[in-house]
Enzyme design. Structure first.
Site, PDB file in Angstrom:
ATOM      1  CG  ASP A 128      -1.612   1.187   1.577  1.00 13.24           C
ATOM      2  OD1 ASP A 128      -2.327   1.663   0.690  1.00 13.24           O
ATOM      3  OD2 ASP A 128      -1.484   1.693   2.709  1.00 13.24           O
ATOM      4  CG  ASP A 130      -1.252   7.958   0.954  1.00 12.53           C
ATOM      5  OD1 ASP A 130      -0.663   9.015   1.184  1.00 12.53           O
ATOM      6  OD2 ASP A 130      -1.724   7.655  -0.176  1.00 12.53           O
ATOM      7  CG  ASP A 331      -2.161   2.596   6.352  1.00  9.05           C
ATOM      8  OD1 ASP A 331      -2.300   2.365   5.136  1.00  9.05           O
ATOM      9  OD2 ASP A 331      -2.481   3.677   6.883  1.00  9.05           O
TER      10      ASP A 331
HETATM   11  O1  LIG Z   1      -4.523   3.110  -0.385  1.00 11.42           O
HETATM   12  P1  LIG Z   1      -3.612   4.191   0.107  1.00 11.42           P
HETATM   13  O2  LIG Z   1      -2.368   4.353  -0.736  1.00 11.42           O
HETATM   14  O3  LIG Z   1      -3.304   4.050   1.558  1.00 11.42           O
HETATM   15  O4  LIG Z   1      -4.456   5.551  -0.057  1.00 11.42           O
HETATM   16  C1  LIG Z   1      -5.537   5.831   0.845  1.00 11.42           C
HETATM   17  C2  LIG Z   1      -5.768   7.325   0.845  1.00 11.42           C
HETATM   18  O5  LIG Z   1      -4.476   7.901   1.109  1.00 11.42           O
HETATM   19  C3  LIG Z   1      -4.373   9.326   1.046  1.00 11.42           C
HETATM   20  O6  LIG Z   1      -5.015   9.882   2.173  1.00 11.42           O
HETATM   21  C4  LIG Z   1      -4.420   9.497   3.409  1.00 11.42           C
HETATM   22  O7  LIG Z   1      -3.054   9.992   3.449  1.00 11.42           O
HETATM   23  C5  LIG Z   1      -2.941  11.444   3.418  1.00 11.42           C
HETATM   24  C6  LIG Z   1      -1.449  11.773   3.390  1.00 11.42           C
HETATM   25  O8  LIG Z   1      -0.781  11.220   4.455  1.00 11.42           O
HETATM   26  C7  LIG Z   1      -3.648  12.032   4.643  1.00 11.42           C
HETATM   27  O9  LIG Z   1      -3.556  13.439   4.631  1.00 11.42           O
HETATM   28  C8  LIG Z   1      -5.132  11.599   4.614  1.00 11.42           C
HETATM   29  O10 LIG Z   1      -5.764  12.045   5.783  1.00 11.42           O
HETATM   30  C9  LIG Z   1      -5.222  10.069   4.558  1.00 11.42           C
HETATM   31  O11 LIG Z   1      -6.582   9.657   4.407  1.00 11.42           O
HETATM   32  C10 LIG Z   1      -4.945   9.856  -0.265  1.00 11.42           C
HETATM   33  O12 LIG Z   1      -4.910  11.253  -0.241  1.00 11.42           O
HETATM   34  C11 LIG Z   1      -6.368   9.327  -0.483  1.00 11.42           C
HETATM   35  O13 LIG Z   1      -6.861   9.784  -1.739  1.00 11.42           O
HETATM   36  C12 LIG Z   1      -6.301   7.800  -0.512  1.00 11.42           C
HETATM   37  O14 LIG Z   1      -7.623   7.272  -0.718  1.00 11.42           O
END
Ligand SMILES: O=P(O)(O)OC[C@H]1O[C@H](O[C@H]2O[C@H](CO)[C@@H](O)[C@H](O)[C@H]2O)[C@H](O)[C@@H](O)[C@@H]1O
Length: 388
Positions: A128, A130, A331
């Protein structure tokens, strides 16, 4: 939690370009829309602590109590802020974490045990983005991975087929990671790209499209192309309806949309939920899931990160093989679909949950944070090299 279908997540908290340019190039709309706090909006919000009252009943329809409570519970539970984690990181919390690791042992301390299963097997790695390769930060567009992490991913990909599976758009996550030798699955697996020169294959669906972009041959597999016009419309509506809520960020993830409330005052979260519900309730072909301080809107199709893992294993000729060990590190709630597939499906493997807090999960193992993920990736490389 799937609000529309009423399914609940097992996780307790958090939380052809040549023929069709839209398949690869859709950069005309900016990836984000942030609200500005206009004076009028600020006044409207500050005058209404009961946020349900801020939305005119006639036009929008109020979230019913049950739904509102469920949404809010999920929103509040989604990923505690770093401050909260630190505040609670006392001996009791640490004890609770230690107890939790009895059920979800650290993939670092049990590395040899994991590798005793991996010995003689081909390992496929799914990561993954983020919260796994990059730390969670306030600004989604600033979620950079460190150069050390990039090197660790690059090294591990020399030995094992490696895919990045993200909720973000494929283009965005590629921009962050920047390694052409990996597989990328953006939009929660709905937009899959092979590395240059590699193909993608699916026995049931023939949506594999070869494209030539800037002289490079890559393959795309996209399961939700027909939803793009709808997603475009919903994106515009969400940008418009949330524009006066300070701190909201609407992110274009191509086949899905993220509505971030991380930087929205908690008293205004109901308003965010209300705006999202008002828009998506008129689209029965869309559903909502919860991520880490983000509401994620996506097509109702039977496709998720777990399906993407199965598809990639099949493409790689690694599905249903006794001598394959898939490992998925993630995560978030959406990673649970992949953990489930590896736990229960024919492609037995290990999910590794990245979390500094105890959570219920379908993963087998755990890692605390991205720095431990990097150690795990380095350990995999060292182990592989030691085999000669
Ligand atoms: O599947 P992933 O790669 O884990 O993406 C899930 C979401 O991640 C991002 O948002 C998350 O991370 C951001 C940066 O650290 C944070 O600001 C936010 O609060 C988190 O939800 C991304 O911006 C989303 O579009 C993804 O769906």
């Amino acid at each position: 939690m799937d609000i529309k279908s009423g399914h609940s997540s097992p996780v307790m908290t958090d939380s052809p370009q040549m023929s069709n340019p839209r398949l690869t190039v859709r950069q005309s709309r900016p990836p984000y829309s942030s609200s500005s706090s206009s004076a009028a909006a600020a006044t409207a919000v500050s005058q209404n602590n009961n946020l349900l009252l801020t939305v005119p009943r006639k036009k929008t329809g109020i979230l019913d109590d049950v739904k509102a409570n469920a949404w809010l519970d999920a929103m509040i539970a989604s990923s505690p802020t770093p401050a909260l984690v630190n505040k609670d990181n006392d001996a009791t919390t640490d004890m609770t974490y230690q107890e939790w690791t009895v059920k979800y042992p650290s993939a670092l301390t049990t590395f040899e045990k994991i590798m005793s299963v991996g010995k003689g097997k081909r390992i496929a790695l799914f990561l993954d983005y983020d919260g796994t390769l990059s730390p969670i930060v306030e600004e989604p567009d600033a979620a950079y991975m460190s150069s050390d992490m990039r090197t660790a991913v690059q090294n591990v990909a020399k030995y094992f087929p490696t895919a990045i599976i993200s909720g973000r758009s494929r283009d965005k996550v590629y921009e962050f990671v920047g390694l052409s030798e990996l597989y990328y699955a953006g939009s929660h697996g709905m937009d899959i790209m092979s590395p240059e020169g590699e193909s993608l294959y699916h026995k049931h669906l023939s949506r594999t499209v070869s494209i030539n972009e800037q002289g490079k041959d890559v393959n795309l597999f996209q399961t939700a192309s027909e939803f793009l016009p709808m997603i475009d419309k919903v994106l515009c509506s969400l940008v418009e309806s949330t524009k006066d809520i300070k701190g909201v960020k609407v992110e274009d993830n191509r086949f899905c949309i993220s509505v971030h409330y991380r930087n929205v005052e908690e008293k205004n979260w109901t308003l965010v939920a209300q705006c999202v519900d008002d828009v998506i309730k008129t689209y029965p072909k869309l559903r909502l899931t919860h991520g880490r301080k983000v509401l994620e809107i996506r097509p109702v199709i039977d496709w998720d990160k777990g399906k993407a893992v199965t598809f990639l294993l099949e493409s790689l000729g690694l599905n249903n093989c006794e001598d394959v060990l898939p490992i998925y590190v993630g995560d978030d709630r959406t990673d649970e679909d992949a953990f489930k597939v590896l736990r229960n499906g024919p492609n037995h493997g290990y999910g590794v949950l990245v979390s500094a807090m105890p959570k219920v999960s379908n993963a087998f193992y755990s890692l605390r944070d991205p720095s431990e993920v990097m150690e795990f990736l380095k350990a995999l490389v060292t182990w592989k090299r030691s085999l000669g």
